[in-house]
Design a protein around this motif. Sequence first.
Motif: not given
Length: 285
Positions: A66-68, A74-83, A85-93, A177-184
Amino acid sequence: MSKLKIAVQKSGRLSEKSLQLLSDCGIRLSNGERRLKATSTNFPVEILFLRDDDIPQYVEEGVADAGILGQNEVWEKDKKVTQVKQLGFAGCRLSLAVPKDVVYTGAAYFNNKKVATSYPVILQKFFNENNINASIETISGSVEIAPAIGLADGIFDIVSTGSTLQINGLKEVEQVIKSEAVLISNTNLSAEKQEILDKLLFRIQSVKNAAENKYILLNAPNEAIPQISSILPGMKSPTVLPLAEPGWSSIHSVVREDAFWDIIDQLKALGAEGILVTNVEKMIL
Ligand code: ATP
Ligand code: MG
């Protein structure tokens, strides 16, 4: 027993908050964050400290389970991983920006222009979706100086407050796009590791619930209890305790942080007094 290997950013904007989240989940780590790895003394996880760019690949390959990291990565690297949970921090666009004296009339402006970015995959997708034929100059850092040094006509980069753009004489023209930290997680976890991940998720949810809620105590005249109860539903229903003063009660409940000030105004209008509000540390629903 196997351990869930979780990759977090070694040093950068996400490092501290990722470790704080694990700590809020009651996970104690044995050794310092500067090392390559840390193990927990009270939960079956091992933490791997990596560059955020490498995390999607390691999780896809199962080097980490897993990774945070930021969704943007995640979108940029476009690897096969499961998203997971969204973690609610490091929000940016991620936005397109151009020199501030440019007369910008729409995305078509970028036709036949050159755009500097560290996120070529996300940007190319945006250009394709909008039928824009632009050239992308991929650079790994200090993207914001590219127009000033003549490397590009515009940039595509992370924006949070916009002050970096301003300092560099740029203006934001398209929010892509909008982005925030996620657990994959890896798409193929063993049952045992999945069980550890589920336990971790349960804890993360409790921490998030707590952060989104406040505990509230107030005194109110008894005749206001039904109306106050309807605006303060709490987790089941509010706790109502008689005060020593006849005709008055103390009411305890939980309110959502985002609705908080509205609720306070309504409570005051209903005659509530002595309102106390405190943070909630964990909240199990
Ligand atoms: P690494 O050395 O690990 O590759 P990095 O330089 O790529 O680090 P950081 O600048 O530490 O990355 O940012 C990590 C993540 O934090 C970004 O991918 C993004 O999701 C988020 N982030 C970056 N800048 C901001 C910002 N200004 N506000 C909020 N979140 C941000
Ligand atoms: Mg990086």
